[in-house]
Design an enzyme around this catalytic site. Structure first.
Site, short mmCIF file in Angstrom:
data_model
loop_
_atom_site.label_atom_id
_atom_site.label_comp_id
_atom_site.label_asym_id
_atom_site.label_seq_id
_atom_site.Cartn_x
_atom_site.Cartn_y
_atom_site.Cartn_z
N SER A 32 -26.39 -5.52 -15.01
CA SER A 32 -27.61 -4.77 -14.70
C SER A 32 -27.41 -3.29 -14.98
CB SER A 32 -27.92 -4.98 -13.21
OG SER A 32 -28.99 -4.16 -12.82
N ASN A 90 -21.70 -7.59 -3.92
CA ASN A 90 -22.52 -6.39 -3.77
C ASN A 90 -22.53 -5.82 -2.35
OD1 ASN A 90 -23.83 -9.03 -3.80
ND2 ASN A 90 -25.69 -7.98 -3.16
N CYS A 128 -31.26 -6.25 -2.29
CA CYS A 128 -31.88 -7.15 -3.25
C CYS A 128 -32.77 -8.17 -2.56
CB CYS A 128 -30.79 -7.83 -4.06
SG CYS A 128 -29.59 -6.64 -4.66
C1 LIG Z 1 -24.45 -8.99 -7.64
C2 LIG Z 1 -25.86 -8.72 -8.03
N1 LIG Z 1 -26.50 -9.59 -8.82
C3 LIG Z 1 -27.76 -9.41 -9.22
C4 LIG Z 1 -28.47 -8.29 -8.81
C5 LIG Z 1 -29.87 -8.13 -9.30
O1 LIG Z 1 -29.90 -7.16 -10.30
P1 LIG Z 1 -31.29 -6.59 -10.86
O2 LIG Z 1 -31.75 -5.60 -9.83
O3 LIG Z 1 -30.92 -5.95 -12.15
O4 LIG Z 1 -32.20 -7.74 -11.04
C6 LIG Z 1 -27.85 -7.36 -7.95
C7 LIG Z 1 -28.54 -6.20 -7.40
O5 LIG Z 1 -29.66 -5.96 -7.36
C8 LIG Z 1 -26.50 -7.58 -7.57
O6 LIG Z 1 -25.88 -6.72 -6.78
#
Ligand SMILES: Cc1ncc(COP(=O)(O)O)c(C=O)c1O
Length: 349
Positions: A203, A155, A331
């Site tokens: 997501s 990310n 995040c």
């Molecule tokens: C690689 C990755 N995993 C998990 C998440 C968490 O997703 P969510 O916001 O849907 O909980 C994110 C971003 O927020 C992410 O970029």
């Protein structure tokens, strides 16, 4: 995002705007089709249920899986927790989990939770581009390994992992393979019929769908991965994730999946060329600029830069009227420490 009085938004890895066509399909599920999809004996419930069923089919068609393999969750964080902790709870006979240093915190903290509860964990390093080496996985894995969890694409730096190879190695040793594909789905070709992935998290709000919706795909392979729920209740989602379904969110995720499927290849080219144009324009006036991550094995819409001698927060602040970009993962709420991803590449603060 066409309001010219607003800063230019460059933070699509943190969240994408909801596509207007997605929003349009969601709206009736807040009003005329508001029913509980479990109340299938009357019109309102069955309308909601039909919306959920169509969304499940659309998402399954994007991923190459069976609709019944999809468990809707509140997002990728919950899906990651469910995959890792749920797999450990359901399969207590094996006690080792392997992941990588650049995973999202939803994965790293789930693994940390298990380590504090008697599990052995191995955090694989990455090279200077952010790649996990299949040889490192081969060295770390053994017959006691229950699960290997490696993200599809990062990310922050966009590096795309050799998931197919890593999943094959996991299976050679009888371990299950989970991938956090929150950044990959909608941007990369994901065909679950073509690889050894057992568990996949995604997501909605990373792929022009709404926030607060995501899914864990639990493939029905042999041997089949068992998952113990984290939320108990009315037994929704095949007993794996109880709670009244977020129907508007699910419908939105389904529509976003349908759009992604039709636009995937053209969008990939479009985003790549915009990103490359942006980078070469910057590079032509700022020669010392450095790109973090891999030049080719990279998400089409991701760019992570280092400008030597410039503090990221100062740059972000001085450009805030014109540009919205991030200096790390959104995040990690309010976290001002340096990025664990960039540190894992060997970069200093
Ligand atoms: C690689 C990755 N995993 C998990 C998440 C968490 O997703 P969510 O916001 O849907 O909980 C994110 C971003 O927020 C992410 O970029």
């Amino acid at each position: 995002m066409n309001d010219l009085s607003l800063p230019i938004y460059l933070d699509y890895n943190a969240s994408t705007p909801t596509d207007p066509k997605v929003l349009e399909e969601m709206i009736p599920y807040f009003s005329s089709k508001f029913g509980n999809p479990s109340s299938i004996d009357h019109y309102f419930g069955s309308e909601a249920q039909k919306g959920v069923a169509l969304a499940r089919e659309r998402l399954a068609s994007l991923l190459g899986c069976n609709p019944s393999e999809i468990i809707f969750t509140s997002g990728a964080s919950e899906a990651d927790n469910l995959a890792i902790i749920g797999c450990a709870k359901a399969n207590p006979e094996k006690r080792k989990i392997i992941t990588s240093a650049i995973e999202h915190k939803a994965v790293l903290r789930s693994v940390e939770y298990l380590s504090k509860n008697g599990y052995e964990s191995t955090i694989l390093p990455v090279d200077t581009y952010g790649l996990v080496s299949p040889d490192d996985l081969r060295d770390a894995i053994d017959e006691n390994t229950l699960l290997v969890s490696i993200m599809m694409a990062n990310n922050e730096i966009g590096t795309i992992q050799p998931i197919v190879k890593l999943a094959t190695i996991a299976h050679e040793f009888g371990a299950f393979f989970h991938t956090d594909a929150a950044q990959g789905v909608g941007y990369l070709n994901v065909d679950l019929t073509q690889n050894d992935i057992d568990l996949l998290s995604l997501s909605g709000h990373k792929m022009y769908g709404p926030k607060g919706i995501g899914a864990l795909v639990i493939r029905r392979r042999s041997p089949r991965v068992k998952i113990e729920p984290l939320i108990y209740g009315g037994g929704h989602e095949r007993g794996i994730r109880s709670g009244t379904l977020n129907v508007p969110g699910i419908v939105g995720l389904g529509k976003a999946s349908e759009i992604s499927k039709t636009l995937l290849s053209t969008e990939k080219k479009r985003l790549e060329s915009l990103r490359n144009h942006f980078f070469s324009s910057l590079k032509s006036s700022l020669d010392e600029i450095i790109i973090n991550g891999h030049s080719k094995k990279r998400l089409p819409h991701n760019l992570n830069l280092c400008i030597p001698g410039v503090r990221n927060k100062a740059l972000q602040y001085s450009l805030r009227e014109e540009l919205a970009f991030s200096t790390g993962s959104a995040c990690e709420t309010g976290n001002v420490q340096s990025s664990h991803v960039l540190s894992a590449l060997g970069l200093d603060e």
